[in-house]
Write an enzyme that holds these catalytic residues in place. Structure first.
Site, PDB file in Angstrom:
ATOM      1  N   GLU A   1      -5.658  -4.633  10.387  1.00  0.00           N
ATOM      2  CA  GLU A   1      -4.607  -3.648  10.621  1.00  0.00           C
ATOM      3  C   GLU A   1      -4.875  -2.905  11.922  1.00  0.00           C
ATOM      4  O   GLU A   1      -5.651  -1.935  11.943  1.00  0.00           O
ATOM      5  CB  GLU A   1      -4.562  -2.632   9.474  1.00  0.00           C
ATOM      6  CG  GLU A   1      -4.292  -3.252   8.119  1.00  0.00           C
ATOM      7  CD  GLU A   1      -3.669  -2.242   7.154  1.00  0.00           C
ATOM      8  OE1 GLU A   1      -2.609  -2.556   6.620  1.00  0.00           O
ATOM      9  OE2 GLU A   1      -4.239  -1.147   6.964  1.00  0.00           O
TER      10      GLU A   1
ATOM     11  N   ASN B   1       0.877  -1.172   0.000  1.00  0.00           N
ATOM     12  CA  ASN B   1       0.000   0.000   0.000  1.00  0.00           C
ATOM     13  C   ASN B   1       0.916   1.224   0.000  1.00  0.00           C
ATOM     14  O   ASN B   1       1.476   1.582   1.033  1.00  0.00           O
ATOM     15  CB  ASN B   1      -0.906  -0.006   1.243  1.00  0.00           C
ATOM     16  CG  ASN B   1      -1.787   1.226   1.284  1.00  0.00           C
ATOM     17  OD1 ASN B   1      -1.785   2.040   0.356  1.00  0.00           O
ATOM     18  ND2 ASN B   1      -2.539   1.379   2.367  1.00  0.00           N
TER      19      ASN B   1
ATOM     20  N   LYS C   1       0.129   4.200  -0.316  1.00  0.00           N
ATOM     21  CA  LYS C   1      -0.538   5.392   0.245  1.00  0.00           C
ATOM     22  C   LYS C   1      -0.248   6.600  -0.657  1.00  0.00           C
ATOM     23  O   LYS C   1      -0.119   6.437  -1.867  1.00  0.00           O
ATOM     24  CB  LYS C   1      -0.102   5.610   1.696  1.00  0.00           C
ATOM     25  CG  LYS C   1      -0.279   4.339   2.541  1.00  0.00           C
ATOM     26  CD  LYS C   1      -0.121   4.543   4.013  1.00  0.00           C
ATOM     27  CE  LYS C   1      -0.329   3.214   4.731  1.00  0.00           C
ATOM     28  NZ  LYS C   1      -0.310   3.327   6.189  1.00  0.00           N
TER      29      LYS C   1
ATOM     30  N   SER D   1       3.284  -2.117  10.314  1.00  0.00           N
ATOM     31  CA  SER D   1       4.732  -2.210  10.527  1.00  0.00           C
ATOM     32  C   SER D   1       5.334  -3.559  10.123  1.00  0.00           C
ATOM     33  O   SER D   1       6.268  -4.053  10.766  1.00  0.00           O
ATOM     34  CB  SER D   1       5.101  -1.856  11.979  1.00  0.00           C
ATOM     35  OG  SER D   1       4.707  -0.528  12.269  1.00  0.00           O
TER      36      SER D   1
ATOM     37  N   HIS E   1      -9.641   1.345   4.520  1.00  0.00           N
ATOM     38  CA  HIS E   1      -8.397   1.541   5.265  1.00  0.00           C
ATOM     39  C   HIS E   1      -8.660   2.480   6.442  1.00  0.00           C
ATOM     40  O   HIS E   1      -9.469   3.401   6.342  1.00  0.00           O
ATOM     41  CB  HIS E   1      -7.317   2.133   4.344  1.00  0.00           C
ATOM     42  CG  HIS E   1      -5.968   2.051   4.972  1.00  0.00           C
ATOM     43  ND1 HIS E   1      -5.542   2.965   5.913  1.00  0.00           N
ATOM     44  CD2 HIS E   1      -4.966   1.153   4.834  1.00  0.00           C
ATOM     45  CE1 HIS E   1      -4.325   2.626   6.308  1.00  0.00           C
ATOM     46  NE2 HIS E   1      -3.955   1.524   5.678  1.00  0.00           N
TER      47      HIS E   1
ATOM     48  N   GLU F   1      -7.082   4.871   7.518  1.00  0.00           N
ATOM     49  CA  GLU F   1      -6.865   6.293   7.201  1.00  0.00           C
ATOM     50  C   GLU F   1      -8.090   6.875   6.503  1.00  0.00           C
ATOM     51  O   GLU F   1      -8.432   8.038   6.702  1.00  0.00           O
ATOM     52  CB  GLU F   1      -5.591   6.442   6.359  1.00  0.00           C
ATOM     53  CG  GLU F   1      -4.345   6.190   7.216  1.00  0.00           C
ATOM     54  CD  GLU F   1      -3.188   5.527   6.503  1.00  0.00           C
ATOM     55  OE1 GLU F   1      -3.132   5.559   5.261  1.00  0.00           O
ATOM     56  OE2 GLU F   1      -2.322   4.955   7.211  1.00  0.00           O
TER      57      GLU F   1
ATOM     58  N   GLY G   1       2.433   2.396  10.835  1.00  0.00           N
ATOM     59  CA  GLY G   1       3.389   3.485  10.695  1.00  0.00           C
ATOM     60  C   GLY G   1       4.088   3.846  11.991  1.00  0.00           C
ATOM     61  O   GLY G   1       4.758   4.872  12.081  1.00  0.00           O
TER      62      GLY G   1
HETATM   63  P1  13P Z   1       2.861   0.459   7.704  1.00  0.00           P
HETATM   64  O1  13P Z   1       3.352  -0.830   7.101  1.00  0.00           O
HETATM   65  O2  13P Z   1       3.615   1.660   7.240  1.00  0.00           O
HETATM   66  O3  13P Z   1       2.744   0.365   9.203  1.00  0.00           O
HETATM   67  O4  13P Z   1       1.361   0.678   7.150  1.00  0.00           O
HETATM   68  C1  13P Z   1       0.448  -0.351   7.269  1.00  0.00           C
HETATM   69  C2  13P Z   1      -0.729  -0.007   6.450  1.00  0.00           C
HETATM   70  O5  13P Z   1      -1.492   0.871   6.796  1.00  0.00           O
HETATM   71  C3  13P Z   1      -0.932  -0.733   5.191  1.00  0.00           C
HETATM   72  O6  13P Z   1      -2.185  -0.483   4.671  1.00  0.00           O
END
Ligand code: 13P
Length: 253
Positions: free
Chosen positions: A169, A9, A11, A215, A97, A99, A175
């Protein structure tokens, strides 16, 4: 048999030149995937077509959109429809997601509508769920995540629900560099599979891929993916580095 999936992803990261180099580096690596293993790249919308062309139908590699809207077409400035994705031969879309839930107020009911239209257009959703830290601290994560599934997925038939991949997640692990332990991941994935089995039966639940996200890196992927109910991962930060993501793909069981 359910698929094992390494999904990147990206992002809202990378300019087009860097995106091209990253894809080129990963696609030229020596990676051999079996028929039940997939690598998926959820790229920003402006790069969907380019990424799809770069893949050039490479077996077991797919491009995903990071989002879609719940309507087929119309006056929805700035949105991307599944009809558009289908016209580009995009076969996956990330839906729900954390976010999107947090910054764009996407509710379980609204996500149900997006899932409906994705399936209508034969695009496989990667449906994200997961709890914030406050819920984990209160130890009510199982109930929280069950509700996300019930309110967004449980209107589907057994046939349709098997077309969806789920990504667990935990928000506190996204992150932050703070990964869930492989035991915590397995515990939640087993819970999710049980929730699905209680509703649809064990055979259906056993057919659904459940990815872990939060992560994931080259150094922890193998251990997390080796858990019996973890079917790969949805990877943010580490998917922006070719060597890291190549190693993560190679960690699929
Ligand atoms: P990270 O791997 O940066 O923690 O992000 C996870 C994520 O949100 C994947 O969709």
């Amino acid at each position: 048999m359910r698929k094992q999936i390494a999904a990147a992803n990206w992002k809202m990261n990378l300019t087009v030149d860097k995106a091209e180099v990253l894809l080129d580096n990963i696609l030229s690596a020596d990676i051999s995937l079996s028929s039940d293993q997939l690598a998926v790249f959820a790229v920003p919308s402006p790069y969907l077509q380019l990424a799809q062309q770069k893949l050039n139908n490479k077996e077991n590699f797919y491009i995903a959109a990071q989002n879609c809207y719940s309507k087929k077409s119309g006056a929805y400035t700035g949105e991307v429809s599944v009809e558009m994705l289908q016209s580009l031969n995009i076969q996956y879309v990330v839906i729900g997601h954390s976010e999107r839930r947090e910054y764009f107020q996407e509710s379980n009911a609204f996500l149900a509508e997006k899932l409906n239209i994705a399936l209508e257009y034969n695009i496989t959703p990667i449906f994200c769920c997961g709890e914030p830290l406050s819920i984990r601290d209160a130890q009510t994560q199982n109930e929280f995540v069950s509700t996300q599934l019930e309110e967004s997925l449980f209107h589907f038939s057994a046939d349709d629900v098997q077309k969806i991949a789920i990504a667990y997640e935990p928000i506190w692990a996204i992150g932050t560099g703070k990964t869930a332990t492989s035991e915590q991941a397995q515990e939640m994935h087993a819970h999710l599979r049980k929730v699905l089995a209680d509703k649809y039966g064990k055979d259906v639940a056993d057919n659904i891929s459940i990815l872990y996200g939060g992560s994931v890196k080259a150094s922890n992927a193998k251990e997390i993916f080796s858990q019996p109910d973890v079917d790969g991962g949805l990877v943010g930060g580490a998917s922006l580095l070719a060597d890291e993501f190549i190693a993560i793909i190679k960690s699929l069981k």
